[in-house]
Design a protein around this motif. Structure first.
Motif, mmCIF file in Angstrom:
data_model
loop_
_atom_site.group_PDB
_atom_site.id
_atom_site.type_symbol
_atom_site.label_atom_id
_atom_site.label_comp_id
_atom_site.label_asym_id
_atom_site.label_seq_id
_atom_site.Cartn_x
_atom_site.Cartn_y
_atom_site.Cartn_z
ATOM 1 N N VAL A 146 0.844 -1.194 0.000
ATOM 2 C CA VAL A 146 0.000 0.000 0.000
ATOM 3 C C VAL A 146 0.880 1.244 0.000
ATOM 4 N N ILE A 147 0.687 2.108 -0.981
ATOM 5 C CA ILE A 147 1.444 3.349 -1.055
ATOM 6 C C ILE A 147 0.712 4.426 -0.266
ATOM 7 N N VAL A 148 1.361 4.955 0.755
ATOM 8 C CA VAL A 148 0.802 6.032 1.570
ATOM 9 C C VAL A 148 1.265 7.349 0.968
ATOM 10 N N GLY A 149 0.318 8.111 0.413
ATOM 11 C CA GLY A 149 0.653 9.336 -0.303
ATOM 12 C C GLY A 149 1.177 10.440 0.584
ATOM 13 N N ALA A 150 1.887 11.378 -0.034
ATOM 14 C CA ALA A 150 2.521 12.465 0.709
ATOM 15 C C ALA A 150 1.511 13.366 1.407
ATOM 16 N N LEU A 151 0.260 13.379 0.919
ATOM 17 C CA LEU A 151 -0.741 14.278 1.490
ATOM 18 C C LEU A 151 -1.872 13.527 2.199
#
Length: 361
Positions: A221-226
């Motif tokens: 799961v990619i946790v976004g910068a925002l």
């Protein structure tokens, strides 16, 4: 000194990170070719995001803040006119879907009055009108070339501005899928990932009437910068309860994570092009106006499966999970999609854009 190239792009919790991210990729190619890229930003939020993403990549870009309103580009003037007069860039590349005909008319006047040698370019996602610029970039798979009168037109998937890490990836389609890649880009305003993870890992345990995998599927799961802090905490709790879930934040090796995935789920955006460049079979959904039409193009050519718009269709998540379940043991289906995806996206689009900019100046 190298050619001076300005790049106008913004990013925040509303418009996410895609505009700045792809422009950073072009900026890197420009710098490698000897140019001097500089970002023109509306506000401090965009400056903070540029720094965050630059730190992830280990690069630095000069930036100038106009102290304008990102959603109202007309507020760029007169500050923009003044720095055009003082700096006289060789090229001004614009990336924002808030642009209007009035903005371009004002920009043309400002360039003519203050910096007549400046060439202009626009990265188009919406095809709203014929933009009065010297170069237009539209890397949608389906486009109408006749709507553009710009002298230089860079159109089609070969101009997708992907990072160099995606230029030469070996990808193997496995007999049975066991690993998924999940991303919504820099933001997830509708908490799609959290809802999907709960559906796959928790609702099945309650014997609800939901599609489910016969074996455990691991998820990167990619946790976004925002992503909001509270939402990050929710995802961390899910990952703590289910060891199959692996969270990735501040990612520098995205291509390596994608390469290990057997299939992917993503929102429309640059990530979709990256997945196609690698060859990962993907189901895509939209959650913003500028994503809706171009993702349908991927579905049409068989490069990805479009599940719908999460803002309008409450069955999108069920469609995604159903697709995932059906594709686990269907290697032929995933192989065909992988081959189609790799065939329609170029791997040196950012370099081609950078070269075209410098040829114009």
């Amino acid at each position: 000194m190298g050619k001076k190239v300005w790049i106008k792009a913004n990013g925040n919790g509303i418009i996410a990170t895609g505009h700045i991210r792809r422009c950073m990729t072009i900026a890197k190619e420009l710098a490698d070719l000897g140019a001097e890229p500089e970002f023109i930003l509306s506000d401090e939020d965009s400056a903070d995001l540029l720094k965050t993403l630059s730190d992830e990549d280990g690069v630095f870009y000069n930036a100038r803040i106009l102290h304008s309103v990102f959603s109202d580009p007309l507020t760029d003037f007169p500050a923009l006119s003044e720095i055009l007069r003082d700096e006289k860039p060789d090229f001004f590349l614009i990336d924002s879907y808030f642009m209007t005909e009035e903005y371009f008319n004002l920009l043309s006047s400002a360039v003519k009055e203050n910096s007549p040698g400046t060439k202009t370019g626009y990265i188009d996602d919406l095809c709203k009108f014929d933009y009065p610029v010297d170069m237009v970039v539209n890397y949608d798979l389906i486009f109408d070339e006749s709507m553009y009168s710009a002298p230089v037109k860079l159109l089609g998937g070969e101009y997708a501005p992907l990072r160099k890490q995606f230029s030469d990836i070996e990808y193997k389609v496995k007999d049975s899928a066991g690993r998924a890649f999940l991303s919504t880009g820099g933001t997830d305003p509708y908490h799609v990932i959290g809802t999907m993870l709960k559906s796959v890992y928790e609702e099945r345990e309650l014997n609800r009437n939901v599609p489910c995998f016969e074996k455990d599927i691991s998820c990167d799961v990619i946790v976004g910068a925002l992503f909001e802090d509270e939402y990050k905490d929710e995802l961390k709790e899910l990952a703590g309860n289910h060891p199959e879930i692996m969270l990735h934040e501040y990612v520098t090796d995205m291509s390596e994570i994608m390469k290990d995935a057997d299939f992917a789920v993503t929102a429309g955006g640059t990530t979709l092009y990256e997945l196609c460049a690698v060859g990962v079979p993907t189901v895509v959904f939209s959650m913003a106006d500028n994503q809706m039409e171009f993702v349908k193009g991927f579905d049409k050519v068989g490069a990805a499966k479009y599940a719908g718009d999460v803002r309008e269709d409450d069955k999108v998540l069920r469609k995604i999970v159903t697709w995932g379940v059906a594709s686990v043991d269907n290697k032929a289906f995933r192989q065909k999609m992988s081959d189609s995806a790799r065939s329609i996206v170029g791997r040196d689009g950012a370099k081609k854009i950078a070269e075209a900019i410098l040829e114009l100046t």
